[in-house]
Design a protein around this motif. Structure first.
Motif, PDB file in Angstrom:
ATOM      1  N   ASP A 247       0.819  -1.204   0.000  1.00  0.00           N
ATOM      2  CA  ASP A 247       0.000   0.000   0.000  1.00  0.00           C
ATOM      3  C   ASP A 247       0.858   1.260   0.000  1.00  0.00           C
ATOM      4  O   ASP A 247       0.552   2.243  -0.682  1.00  0.00           O
ATOM      5  CB  ASP A 247      -0.962  -0.002   1.191  1.00  0.00           C
ATOM      6  CG  ASP A 247      -0.250  -0.168   2.526  1.00  0.00           C
ATOM      7  OD1 ASP A 247       0.929  -0.572   2.532  1.00  0.00           O
ATOM      8  OD2 ASP A 247      -0.876   0.093   3.566  1.00  0.00           O
ATOM      9  N   GLU A 248       1.970   1.241   0.750  1.00  0.00           N
ATOM     10  CA  GLU A 248       2.858   2.397   0.783  1.00  0.00           C
ATOM     11  C   GLU A 248       3.545   2.600  -0.573  1.00  0.00           C
ATOM     12  O   GLU A 248       3.723   3.732  -1.038  1.00  0.00           O
ATOM     13  CB  GLU A 248       3.904   2.227   1.881  1.00  0.00           C
ATOM     14  CG  GLU A 248       3.324   2.228   3.283  1.00  0.00           C
ATOM     15  CD  GLU A 248       4.378   1.971   4.341  1.00  0.00           C
ATOM     16  OE1 GLU A 248       5.470   1.496   3.971  1.00  0.00           O
ATOM     17  OE2 GLU A 248       4.118   2.222   5.519  1.00  0.00           O
ATOM     18  N   LEU A 249       3.929   1.490  -1.193  1.00  0.00           N
ATOM     19  CA  LEU A 249       4.588   1.562  -2.498  1.00  0.00           C
ATOM     20  C   LEU A 249       3.632   2.126  -3.549  1.00  0.00           C
ATOM     21  O   LEU A 249       4.001   2.995  -4.348  1.00  0.00           O
ATOM     22  CB  LEU A 249       5.071   0.168  -2.900  1.00  0.00           C
ATOM     23  CG  LEU A 249       5.996   0.054  -4.098  1.00  0.00           C
ATOM     24  CD1 LEU A 249       7.235   0.906  -3.914  1.00  0.00           C
ATOM     25  CD2 LEU A 249       6.388  -1.412  -4.307  1.00  0.00           C
ATOM     26  N   ALA A 250       2.394   1.646  -3.538  1.00  0.00           N
ATOM     27  CA  ALA A 250       1.399   2.133  -4.493  1.00  0.00           C
ATOM     28  C   ALA A 250       1.132   3.622  -4.289  1.00  0.00           C
ATOM     29  O   ALA A 250       1.028   4.390  -5.250  1.00  0.00           O
ATOM     30  CB  ALA A 250       0.100   1.334  -4.352  1.00  0.00           C
ATOM     31  N   GLU A 251       1.043   4.032  -3.027  1.00  0.00           N
ATOM     32  CA  GLU A 251       0.784   5.439  -2.727  1.00  0.00           C
ATOM     33  C   GLU A 251       1.940   6.317  -3.195  1.00  0.00           C
ATOM     34  O   GLU A 251       1.734   7.404  -3.756  1.00  0.00           O
ATOM     35  CB  GLU A 251       0.559   5.626  -1.231  1.00  0.00           C
ATOM     36  CG  GLU A 251       0.242   7.058  -0.822  1.00  0.00           C
ATOM     37  CD  GLU A 251       0.011   7.210   0.669  1.00  0.00           C
ATOM     38  OE1 GLU A 251      -0.181   8.339   1.120  1.00  0.00           O
ATOM     39  OE2 GLU A 251       0.029   6.177   1.377  1.00  0.00           O
ATOM     40  N   ALA A 252       3.175   5.849  -2.982  1.00  0.00           N
ATOM     41  CA  ALA A 252       4.341   6.633  -3.391  1.00  0.00           C
ATOM     42  C   ALA A 252       4.392   6.800  -4.902  1.00  0.00           C
ATOM     43  O   ALA A 252       4.682   7.885  -5.418  1.00  0.00           O
ATOM     44  CB  ALA A 252       5.619   5.968  -2.895  1.00  0.00           C
ATOM     45  N   LEU A 253       4.086   5.737  -5.643  1.00  0.00           N
ATOM     46  CA  LEU A 253       4.126   5.820  -7.099  1.00  0.00           C
ATOM     47  C   LEU A 253       2.974   6.661  -7.647  1.00  0.00           C
ATOM     48  O   LEU A 253       3.126   7.370  -8.638  1.00  0.00           O
ATOM     49  CB  LEU A 253       4.094   4.420  -7.710  1.00  0.00           C
ATOM     50  CG  LEU A 253       5.345   3.577  -7.443  1.00  0.00           C
ATOM     51  CD1 LEU A 253       5.197   2.186  -8.036  1.00  0.00           C
ATOM     52  CD2 LEU A 253       6.586   4.256  -7.998  1.00  0.00           C
ATOM     53  N   ASP A 254       1.804   6.598  -7.005  1.00  0.00           N
ATOM     54  CA  ASP A 254       0.694   7.456  -7.418  1.00  0.00           C
ATOM     55  C   ASP A 254       1.033   8.919  -7.169  1.00  0.00           C
ATOM     56  O   ASP A 254       0.725   9.798  -7.975  1.00  0.00           O
ATOM     57  CB  ASP A 254      -0.579   7.084  -6.653  1.00  0.00           C
ATOM     58  CG  ASP A 254      -1.195   5.796  -7.169  1.00  0.00           C
ATOM     59  OD1 ASP A 254      -0.833   5.373  -8.283  1.00  0.00           O
ATOM     60  OD2 ASP A 254      -2.025   5.211  -6.467  1.00  0.00           O
ATOM     61  N   LEU A 255       1.682   9.200  -6.042  1.00  0.00           N
ATOM     62  CA  LEU A 255       2.062  10.566  -5.707  1.00  0.00           C
ATOM     63  C   LEU A 255       3.099  11.096  -6.688  1.00  0.00           C
ATOM     64  O   LEU A 255       3.191  12.293  -6.926  1.00  0.00           O
ATOM     65  CB  LEU A 255       2.619  10.610  -4.277  1.00  0.00           C
ATOM     66  CG  LEU A 255       2.795  11.987  -3.636  1.00  0.00           C
ATOM     67  CD1 LEU A 255       1.463  12.702  -3.534  1.00  0.00           C
ATOM     68  CD2 LEU A 255       3.433  11.842  -2.265  1.00  0.00           C
ATOM     69  N   GLY A 256       3.856  10.169  -7.264  1.00  0.00           N
ATOM     70  CA  GLY A 256       4.902  10.574  -8.194  1.00  0.00           C
ATOM     71  C   GLY A 256       4.389  11.228  -9.462  1.00  0.00           C
ATOM     72  O   GLY A 256       5.140  11.905 -10.152  1.00  0.00           O
ATOM     73  N   THR A 257       3.092  11.053  -9.787  1.00  0.00           N
ATOM     74  CA  THR A 257       2.526  11.712 -10.962  1.00  0.00           C
ATOM     75  C   THR A 257       1.514  12.772 -10.560  1.00  0.00           C
ATOM     76  O   THR A 257       0.815  13.315 -11.402  1.00  0.00           O
ATOM     77  CB  THR A 257       1.830  10.685 -11.878  1.00  0.00           C
ATOM     78  OG1 THR A 257       0.835   9.989 -11.127  1.00  0.00           O
ATOM     79  CG2 THR A 257       2.834   9.694 -12.417  1.00  0.00           C
ATOM     80  N   ALA A 258       1.436  13.055  -9.243  1.00  0.00           N
ATOM     81  CA  ALA A 258       0.511  14.079  -8.765  1.00  0.00           C
ATOM     82  C   ALA A 258       1.123  15.459  -8.967  1.00  0.00           C
ATOM     83  O   ALA A 258       2.325  15.598  -9.170  1.00  0.00           O
ATOM     84  CB  ALA A 258       0.202  13.845  -7.290  1.00  0.00           C
ATOM     85  N   PRO A 259       0.308  16.537  -8.895  1.00  0.00           N
ATOM     86  CA  PRO A 259       0.856  17.893  -8.990  1.00  0.00           C
ATOM     87  C   PRO A 259       1.877  18.144  -7.899  1.00  0.00           C
ATOM     88  O   PRO A 259       1.840  17.539  -6.839  1.00  0.00           O
ATOM     89  CB  PRO A 259      -0.388  18.779  -8.819  1.00  0.00           C
ATOM     90  CG  PRO A 259      -1.543  17.905  -9.191  1.00  0.00           C
ATOM     91  CD  PRO A 259      -1.149  16.519  -8.790  1.00  0.00           C
ATOM     92  N   ASP A 260       2.788  19.087  -8.159  1.00  0.00           N
ATOM     93  CA  ASP A 260       3.865  19.358  -7.218  1.00  0.00           C
ATOM     94  C   ASP A 260       3.348  19.765  -5.851  1.00  0.00           C
ATOM     95  O   ASP A 260       3.921  19.405  -4.828  1.00  0.00           O
ATOM     96  CB  ASP A 260       4.772  20.460  -7.760  1.00  0.00           C
ATOM     97  CG  ASP A 260       5.597  19.980  -8.937  1.00  0.00           C
ATOM     98  OD1 ASP A 260       5.722  18.752  -9.074  1.00  0.00           O
ATOM     99  OD2 ASP A 260       6.099  20.815  -9.701  1.00  0.00           O
TER     100      ASP A 260
END
Length: 438
Positions: free
Chosen positions: A408-421
């Motif tokens: 879950d943490e890995l998925a959240e980190a990768l999703d955040l990686g394409t989020a706005p700054d």
């Protein structure tokens, strides 16, 4: 492990409780350390994990003594050096450590963690033949573990498997034993061979099997070639086949139902794949373990920079199951070279690596690449403190995760990686789950 040609296998005896109560983090650290050391000091053959019940209480649901063993076919340990293995800051001969890419440290910490869980640790070894590290823990059986029905069949098994004849072809002894044990637990009838030639010579044509589990890498012929011959012998029938592989997938036969599982084989993935093939469910031949990310989690191109072979394999499999394209590097220098060759959406960067660590690799990445081409960098570290977080951010990393990495943490980190700054900046720091680096 695939790059070294080492087979990683495991075998859990049926008597082991399906669910236990215990310290998951400690157990993970012990196993990760022993498996990592086994891979480092093994050039060919296998690394095998086995779990069995050493002793059980008379009353169900009470504390069990579980016995874990990690066996390798590596260089072995001289008798005079075994007594020093569990001493703090001790290791086997330094020249051998350098030659095999690691120090073998962490055993003292692992022994302490074992003792904290009510057990003990010891080693058996022979030079040139390999080593087996043993440890025990005390663990309470959880009440919600898997049960069996009145016929002794696991309730989690599918009715589609009952009485089905399954062909198993694998050159590794432990893999064959695991697959036989698991399929028979589900009520299947297993026919087992070590090679394709043996299977073709000894199979009874009058008792056709209904599904096959075949290792991709067999002596004399590939798993795909064996599957093709088996289908031809059965007058072209669409025999469902599950190919077992450790590396990149070969091109499957598009005319017949074929699925693929990564080794080491997860029980849940094997169960779901067999059920899908036997019931004819759509997408049974997706070629992965069936744990893909949904539409809200788009696929990313990810570079994993991790020097530990076991960590690298486990994280790669986790990322691939989430639907991501994964490339790997074993140190910071390889990571920088990979970034020069292609663009990545995110880099998972281990902080502590030989030659060039993750912090320095990230600094060079930030200094040399144009800002519009910069990937999102997530630090991987076994110790998450405020000082660690500050050093990672100062080096130019965007976020960090503690080991062992959770899905879950890995998925959240990768999703955040394409989020706005602004969303990245506002993200709270991860939970502090620091633990000794084993």
């Amino acid at each position: 492990m695939a790059e070294k040609g080492i087979e990683l296998t495991y075998l859990i005896d049926p008597a082991v409780p399906s669910v236990i109560r215990g310290d998951r983090t400690r157990l993970h650290q012990i196993l990760l350390n022993l498996l990592s050391n086994a891979v480092k000091f093994t050039e060919e053959g296998e690394v095998a994990l086995r779990v069995r019940v050493a002793s059980s209480p008379a009353t169900p649901g009470r504390t069990h003594e579980l016995h874990f063993s990690v066996r390798d076919t590596g260089i072995g340990i001289p008798e005079g050096e075994r007594d020093r293995l569990f001493e703090s800051f001790s290791q086997v001969d330094a020249s051998k450590s350098r030659e095999h890419g690691g120090t073998g440290l962490g055993l003292s910490i692992s022994q302490q963690l074992t003792e904290a869980m009510g057990g003990e640790m010891w080693v058996e070894s022979a030079v040139g033949e390999g080593s087996t590290f043993h440890f025990t823990i005390e663990a309470e059986e959880a009440e919600d573990g898997d049960q069996t029905d009145e016929n002794g069949v696991a309730t989690g098994s599918s009715s589609a498997m009952q009485g089905v004849q399954v062909l198993i072809v694998a050159p590794n002894d432990t893999t064959r034993a695991l697959l036989r044990q698991q399929t028979e637990t589900w009520g299947m009838e297993a026919i087992v061979f070590a090679s394709g030639d043996e299977a073709l010579q000894q199979l009874d044509a009058d008792r056709p099997h209904e599904v096959a589990l075949i290792d991709e890498h067999l002596p004399q012929m590939s798993g795909h070639a064996l599957a093709t011959q088996l289908r031809e012998r059965a007058s072209g029938t669409e025999l469902p086949v599950v190919l077992l592989g450790a590396g990149p997938a070969a091109t499957p036969d598009p005319t017949a139902p074929t699925s693929r599982l990564h080794k080491p084989i997860k029980q849940s993935s094997l169960h779901d794949t067999l059920t899908a093939l036997l019931t004819g469910r759509e997408n049974a031949g997706s070629g992965q373990d069936g744990d893909r990310s949904g539409p809200d989690s788009p696929s990313r191109r990810v570079l994993l920079a991790e020097d530990d072979a076991v960590n690298r394999t486990m994280t790669t499999q986790l990322l691939e199951k989430m639907g991501h394209e994964v490339h790997t590097a074993s140190d910071g220098a390889e990571a920088l070279a990979a970034v020069r060759d292609r663009a990545y959406d995110a880099i998972l960067m281990d902080v502590q690596m030989p030659e060039l660590d993750g912090l320095e690799a990230t600094r060079r990445l930030r200094n040399k690449m144009p800002s519009e081409e910069q990937p999102y960098v997530v630090a991987l570290t076994a110790s998450v403190t405020e000082d660690d977080r500050r050093r990672c951010l100062e080096a130019g990393m965007d976020a960090f995760l503690s080991k062992p990495t959770r899905k879950d943490e890995l998925a959240e980190a990768l999703d955040l990686g394409t989020a706005p700054d602004e969303a990245r900046t506002a993200a709270p720091p991860p939970e502090d789950r620091s633990a000794p680096d084993a």
